[in-house]
Design a protein around this motif. Structure first.
Motif, PDB file in Angstrom:
ATOM      1  N   MET A 644      48.127 165.953  82.033  1.00  0.00           N
ATOM      2  CA  MET A 644      48.548 164.689  82.217  1.00  0.00           C
ATOM      3  C   MET A 644      47.495 164.198  83.130  1.00  0.00           C
ATOM      4  O   MET A 644      46.964 162.695  82.521  1.00  0.00           O
ATOM      5  N   LEU A 645      47.255 164.914  83.847  1.00  0.00           N
ATOM      6  CA  LEU A 645      45.870 163.558  84.691  1.00  0.00           C
ATOM      7  C   LEU A 645      44.348 163.374  84.495  1.00  0.00           C
ATOM      8  O   LEU A 645      44.073 162.846  84.134  1.00  0.00           O
ATOM      9  N   LEU A 646      43.883 165.161  84.131  1.00  0.00           N
ATOM     10  CA  LEU A 646      42.096 165.095  83.148  1.00  0.00           C
ATOM     11  C   LEU A 646      42.273 165.306  81.516  1.00  0.00           C
ATOM     12  O   LEU A 646      41.436 164.879  81.840  1.00  0.00           O
ATOM     13  N   ALA A 647      43.384 165.476  81.380  1.00  0.00           N
ATOM     14  CA  ALA A 647      43.261 164.438  79.919  1.00  0.00           C
ATOM     15  C   ALA A 647      44.800 164.305  79.091  1.00  0.00           C
ATOM     16  O   ALA A 647      45.418 163.343  78.397  1.00  0.00           O
ATOM     17  N   PRO A 648      44.106 162.218  79.643  1.00  0.00           N
ATOM     18  CA  PRO A 648      45.544 161.554  79.445  1.00  0.00           C
ATOM     19  C   PRO A 648      44.976 160.949  78.453  1.00  0.00           C
ATOM     20  O   PRO A 648      46.000 160.786  77.508  1.00  0.00           O
ATOM     21  N   GLU A 649      43.886 161.221  77.481  1.00  0.00           N
ATOM     22  CA  GLU A 649      44.303 160.337  76.080  1.00  0.00           C
ATOM     23  C   GLU A 649      44.667 161.681  74.997  1.00  0.00           C
ATOM     24  O   GLU A 649      44.544 161.400  73.946  1.00  0.00           O
ATOM     25  N   VAL A 650      45.018 162.581  75.668  1.00  0.00           N
ATOM     26  CA  VAL A 650      45.113 163.844  74.400  1.00  0.00           C
ATOM     27  C   VAL A 650      46.801 163.667  74.883  1.00  0.00           C
ATOM     28  O   VAL A 650      47.187 163.985  74.070  1.00  0.00           O
ATOM     29  N   TYR A 651      47.031 163.992  76.199  1.00  0.00           N
ATOM     30  CA  TYR A 651      48.649 164.671  75.930  1.00  0.00           C
ATOM     31  C   TYR A 651      48.633 163.167  77.135  1.00  0.00           C
ATOM     32  O   TYR A 651      48.551 162.655  78.323  1.00  0.00           O
ATOM     33  N   HIS A 652      49.809 162.913  76.032  1.00  0.00           N
ATOM     34  CA  HIS A 652      50.575 161.184  76.742  1.00  0.00           C
ATOM     35  C   HIS A 652      52.320 161.697  77.097  1.00  0.00           C
ATOM     36  O   HIS A 652      52.554 160.174  78.000  1.00  0.00           O
ATOM     37  N   VAL A 653      53.253 162.489  76.921  1.00  0.00           N
ATOM     38  CA  VAL A 653      54.329 162.443  77.846  1.00  0.00           C
ATOM     39  C   VAL A 653      54.294 163.666  78.345  1.00  0.00           C
ATOM     40  O   VAL A 653      53.513 165.273  77.946  1.00  0.00           O
ATOM     41  N   GLY A 654      54.795 163.934  79.790  1.00  0.00           N
ATOM     42  CA  GLY A 654      54.347 165.210  80.749  1.00  0.00           C
ATOM     43  C   GLY A 654      56.111 165.453  81.290  1.00  0.00           C
ATOM     44  O   GLY A 654      56.103 164.567  82.189  1.00  0.00           O
ATOM     45  N   ILE A 655      56.468 166.894  81.114  1.00  0.00           N
ATOM     46  CA  ILE A 655      57.753 167.197  82.111  1.00  0.00           C
ATOM     47  C   ILE A 655      57.096 168.036  82.859  1.00  0.00           C
ATOM     48  O   ILE A 655      56.938 169.213  82.442  1.00  0.00           O
ATOM     49  N   ALA A 656      57.397 167.897  84.257  1.00  0.00           N
ATOM     50  CA  ALA A 656      57.456 169.373  85.145  1.00  0.00           C
ATOM     51  C   ALA A 656      58.701 169.215  86.164  1.00  0.00           C
ATOM     52  O   ALA A 656      59.206 168.727  86.663  1.00  0.00           O
ATOM     53  N   SER A 657      58.532 170.911  85.883  1.00  0.00           N
ATOM     54  CA  SER A 657      60.278 171.299  86.740  1.00  0.00           C
ATOM     55  C   SER A 657      59.309 172.404  87.632  1.00  0.00           C
ATOM     56  O   SER A 657      58.147 172.990  87.521  1.00  0.00           O
ATOM     57  N   ALA A 658      60.101 171.877  89.333  1.00  0.00           N
ATOM     58  CA  ALA A 658      59.907 172.336  89.852  1.00  0.00           C
ATOM     59  C   ALA A 658      58.999 172.806  90.625  1.00  0.00           C
ATOM     60  O   ALA A 658      57.748 174.051  90.400  1.00  0.00           O
ATOM     61  N   PRO A 659      57.236 171.672  90.687  1.00  0.00           N
ATOM     62  CA  PRO A 659      56.411 172.168  89.904  1.00  0.00           C
ATOM     63  C   PRO A 659      55.296 171.887  91.509  1.00  0.00           C
ATOM     64  O   PRO A 659      55.910 171.089  92.760  1.00  0.00           O
ATOM     65  N   ILE A 660      54.217 172.571  91.309  1.00  0.00           N
ATOM     66  CA  ILE A 660      53.110 172.753  92.364  1.00  0.00           C
ATOM     67  C   ILE A 660      52.265 171.409  92.346  1.00  0.00           C
ATOM     68  O   ILE A 660      52.033 171.550  91.374  1.00  0.00           O
ATOM     69  N   VAL A 661      51.690 171.102  93.486  1.00  0.00           N
ATOM     70  CA  VAL A 661      51.414 170.135  93.018  1.00  0.00           C
ATOM     71  C   VAL A 661      49.874 170.138  93.693  1.00  0.00           C
ATOM     72  O   VAL A 661      48.340 169.740  93.576  1.00  0.00           O
ATOM     73  N   GLU A 662      49.301 170.909  94.574  1.00  0.00           N
ATOM     74  CA  GLU A 662      48.316 171.098  95.582  1.00  0.00           C
ATOM     75  C   GLU A 662      48.354 173.331  95.119  1.00  0.00           C
ATOM     76  O   GLU A 662      49.925 173.791  96.276  1.00  0.00           O
ATOM     77  N   LEU A 663      47.249 173.633  95.928  1.00  0.00           N
ATOM     78  CA  LEU A 663      47.338 175.017  96.750  1.00  0.00           C
ATOM     79  C   LEU A 663      47.428 175.439  98.254  1.00  0.00           C
ATOM     80  O   LEU A 663      47.329 176.446  98.204  1.00  0.00           O
ATOM     81  N   LEU A 664      46.977 174.635  98.237  1.00  0.00           N
ATOM     82  CA  LEU A 664      46.642 174.754 100.511  1.00  0.00           C
ATOM     83  C   LEU A 664      48.230 174.114 100.920  1.00  0.00           C
ATOM     84  O   LEU A 664      48.306 174.930 102.305  1.00  0.00           O
ATOM     85  N   THR A 665      48.867 173.613 100.071  1.00  0.00           N
ATOM     86  CA  THR A 665      50.527 174.043 100.422  1.00  0.00           C
ATOM     87  C   THR A 665      51.484 174.671 100.174  1.00  0.00           C
ATOM     88  O   THR A 665      52.669 174.847 100.107  1.00  0.00           O
ATOM     89  N   HIS A 666      50.741 175.532  99.137  1.00  0.00           N
ATOM     90  CA  HIS A 666      51.416 176.756  98.282  1.00  0.00           C
ATOM     91  C   HIS A 666      51.771 178.240  99.081  1.00  0.00           C
ATOM     92  O   HIS A 666      51.092 177.879 100.454  1.00  0.00           O
ATOM     93  N   ALA A 667      52.071 178.596  98.083  1.00  0.00           N
ATOM     94  CA  ALA A 667      52.389 179.908  98.603  1.00  0.00           C
ATOM     95  C   ALA A 667      51.050 181.164  98.809  1.00  0.00           C
ATOM     96  O   ALA A 667      49.975 180.364  98.194  1.00  0.00           O
TER      97      ALA A 667
END
Length: 782
Positions: A644-667
């Motif tokens: 949704m962020l890198l290709a907003p001209e392609v993807y118009h609707v997104g549903i993210a379940s239990a998302p990871i949003v960055e890798l430095l604070t993930h497992a």
């Protein structure tokens, strides 16, 4: 300055009914589609297997008999259960019991006719190796049946104390290599069946199977420095126990807020995995003498931040075999320890510039695939990607390479079975160059010659070998062909087909198999594979909005075969075209294919998926690229947001379940594929979705459980903060007390997961408007 923006927030409180909004009268067609959607969610119930149970992801369940080749299995349960005996030597299939006599024998003991029409049970055990009598349970009571006379009697009643004494008890949370995993761990039974090794108050203990008395083996376990019997292995003589102690004193905990009580409560727990770059739970390997209680610490080197995996003992108990892996999974060593001194030697080493195996190396099934000890106890087969493809190597226990057994541009997968007497090694592999993900059974001799494919059916071939190694069961299916089970000799000769899945009921759903496709990656040369699901009443002259179901993590790839992505297939019935793609950076296609992701998570995946989407639409005019959605959970949630962020001209609707949003604070599983943060600062920064929040243009729904310890709820909070600062609207569903299972809720049928499914359905229907596709040639707007 923070600019306040509109955010729609839904919070589900368990125990309260959620009423769906009424449909408008003019939505008759969509109402019919919704009815079909719900029916497709029950897809498995329309597939009748008899001996094949898709609900349990289980096919024929062979119970091997004393001769090592014959087996019995049940089909038709519960209403018309028949238990068949298969004799591969004679190539016969016969009922194991006389159903009428058995039912007649049970009637006076029960005081009434047994239930159903066939056998009243589908599980039993032989009472001895002679297989002259059986023991089974019916209506909560145990019975014994003599097979020569069909005389049935009540079995001696076991007291609850006896049942408890002879059954392994749950003793804690499972760990692998110092990292906790989901699931329970139970006591470990000794080979002589005298003792259960378990945990009591963070210490090792032994429980007698004779009198249930418990005695401690250790006394030094404390809260953050404790013993575990996960990965524990008894010596062959039952006198020594290889076991681990976990040092978690430096590992960070995370807060879980329990919101639903009278007063909020905070619980501090260990996340399921160490945070990226953070202190690990450090495993220590010991060999404990159960008579003297002497603890021998195995020398695993000075490095504390590593993984240790016990493989087992040599047959004579002279050495303990284990794996040692550094935290970055770049260096793997197969080692052997002296149980009397703890001194360890390196048998062989594997080194990669990127990673050895990957995250699978922390999963027990994959660990067991790497090493196969031959029956002679002197040689072993080792699985390695050292030449760029996963292959088999024959070694001596002194670490000398005898020879490479398999080679070529294909990966060996699993199911390594060795028939040392006949000189064959059996294994499954992706060996068909025309169909990259088809799995077949192959064999090669111990000289590395006579490489032969043993299964013919295209698609997925799952194999179960007889203990005698002379026969195997092959369950095969494809995207369009339902599972069938065949009995074959070890050289692949077909003896008989035991059964096939009946899909006649799928006619009620107007079901058609998904379309398989091949497209090029963003590099313009690499083939990528996927499947496309269409509505039951698909009309190529109409326009349909498109939805992508995505995961794209570097440790996993989804290949549906006949068992589809249930939710994707169901969504298509609402008037969508839904597709799944296996992109670069995923396993199963060789080291080079997977290493695309190394150090670059978040860089190549979305370009690959965008390229695939555009290629699909070029040849399929019915795909409306003006209405494109995407959804996924966990890492699939990460890539949903990223698309949704890198290709907003392609993807118009997104549903993210239990998302990871960055890798430095993930497992720290991300460390495996990204390398140390200190050595890849730019890679980690680019991989963060937070830095691209300002690029959101479409509709984004975030769904997260507040008790998630795999992808913490804080990830969604950080994404929301970034969106607020960027002035971007978002939608949110918070699921109180829910864990990471909301990332894959179609696997469960609780009210929460039903709510999840309804939210996704409504969101895509509202914002992609599939009803607009009812007019030929019409294209919807964003």
């Amino acid at each position: 300055m923070i600019t306040p923006m509109r955010a729609t927030v839904f919070i589900l409180c368990l125990g309260h009914a959620i009423a769906a909004p009424p449909l408008r009268a003019q939505e008759v067609e969509q109402s019919e589609r919704e009815a079909m959607y719900y029916r497709y969610l029950e897809f498995v119930s329309y597939v009748k297997g008899g001996l094949i149970d898709l609900n349990e992801n289980r096919y024929v369940e062979p119970h091997w008999m004393a001769d090592g080749s014959s087996f019995w299995y049940a089909e038709g349960a519960p209403a018309n259960t028949v238990i068949f005996k298969i004799d591969p030597e004679a190539n016969t299939k016969t009922p194991l019991f006389d159903t009428a006599r058995l039912r007649q024998a049970l009637t006076p003991l029960l005081g009434h006719e047994p239930p159903y029409e066939g056998l009243p049970f589908d599980q039993f055990t032989f009472t001895d190796d002679g297989e002259a009598a059986i023991r089974f349970t019916l209506e909560g009571k145990e019975f014994i049946l003599e097979l020569d006379t069909y005389v049935a009697t009540r079995a001696p009643v076991q007291s609850e104390e006896e049942k408890s004494r002879l059954s392994p008890q749950v003793v804690g949370e499972a760990f692998v290599g110092g990292t906790p995993t989901s699931g329970e761990i139970r006591e470990v039974l000794s080979p002589d069946r005298r003792w259960f090794a378990g945990i009591k108050n963070r210490n090792l203990s032994l429980r007698s199977t004779y009198n249930a008395r418990t005695q401690p083996l250790t006394t030094d376990g404390i809260e953050d420095y404790f013993w575990t019997v996960d990965d524990a292995h008894w010596s062959p003589n039952s006198l020594k126990l290889a076991v681990k102690k976990i040092d978690a004193r430096q590992a960070a905990k995370m807060p879980i807020v329990h919101w639903l009580g009278p007063i909020e409560e905070v619980e501090w727990v260990y996340p399921h995995r160490t945070m990226t770059g953070g202190p690990m739970r450090q495993p220590e390997l010991f060999i404990v003498d159960i008579l003297s209680r002497r603890q021998i610490r195995v020398d695993t080197g000075e490095e504390r931040n590593q993984y240790l995996h016990v493989l087992g003992w040599l047959p004579d108990g002279s050495e303990l075999l284990f794996l040692r892996v550094d935290r970055w999974l770049k260096n793997l060593q197969l080692m052997a320890a002296d149980p009397n001194t703890g001194a360890a030697r390196v048998i062989l080493s594997e080194t990669q510039k990127t990673f050895v195996v990957g995250l699978q190396l922390t999963y027990r099934p994959w660990i067991d695939r790497l090493f196969t000890l031959l029956p002679d106890g002197r040689r072993f087969i080792w699985m390695s990607e050292r030449d760029g493809w996963n292959h088999l190597y024959l070694y001596d226990l002194d670490g000398s390479l005898i020879r490479q057994l398999t080679e070529g541009r294909f990966p060996v997968r699993r199911d390594v079975v060795v028939d040392e007497k006949e000189g064959w090694v059996y294994f499954t592999a992706h060996g068909d160059p025309a169909r990259a993900y088809d799995q077949h059974l192959y064999r090669v001799n111990l000289e590395g010659k006579d490489f032969t494919r043993l299964t013919e059916a295209p698609g997925f071939n799952e194999v179960q070998f007889a203990p005698s190694k002379r026969f195997f069961l092959n369950t095969h299916s494809s995207v369009e062909r339902p599972p069938a089970v065949e009995l074959r000799t070890a050289d692949g000769t077909l003896l008989q087909t035991l059964g096939k899945v009946n899909i006649d009921a799928l006619r009620e759903l107007e079901w058609k198999p998904p379309e398989e496709f091949v497209v090029k990656a963003a590099d313009g040369k690499t083939d990528l594979y996927g499947v496309l699901y269409k509505p039951y009443d698909f009309d190529p002259s109409k326009k349909y909005p498109v939805i992508e179901s995505i995961y794209a993590g570097p440790q996993y790839r989804f290949i549906p075969w006949f068992m589809p992505n249930i939710h994707s297939q169901a969504l298509a019935q609402l008037g969508f075209v839904v597709f799944n793609l296996v992109g670069r950076g995923t396993p199963g296609r060789g080291k080079e294919f997977q290493d695309v992701a190394y150090g670059n998570l978040g860089r190549h995946e979305i370009p690959d998926h965008v390229a695939a989407l555009k290629q699909l639409a070029e040849k399929r005019a019915y795909m409306d690229l003006g209405r494109v959605g995407i959804y996924g959970g966990s890492l699939g949630g990460y890539f949903t947001i990223r698309a949704m962020l890198l290709a907003p001209e392609v993807y118009h609707v997104g549903i993210a379940s239990a998302p990871i949003v960055e890798l430095l604070t993930h497992a720290n599983i991300m460390e495996i594929y990204m390398g140390p943060p200190s050595e890849n600062k730019d890679g980690y920064e680019y991989a963060s979705n937070l830095r691209f929040a300002h690029q959101l243009e479409g509709k984004l729904l975030l769904i997260h459980g507040t008790s998630d310890v795999d992808a913490p709820f804080s990830h969604t909070m950080k994404m929301i903060e970034a969106l607020i600062r960027a002035g971007k609207p978002y939608d949110l569903i918070v699921l109180p007390e829910q864990d990471h299972s909301v990332a894959y809720p179609i696997l469960s049928l609780t009210e929460v997961h039903t709510y999840w499914g309804e939210a996704i359905r409504r969101y895509f229907q509202e914002h992609l408007q599939p009803e607009l596709g009812s007019e030929p040639g019409r294209t919807g707007g964003r």
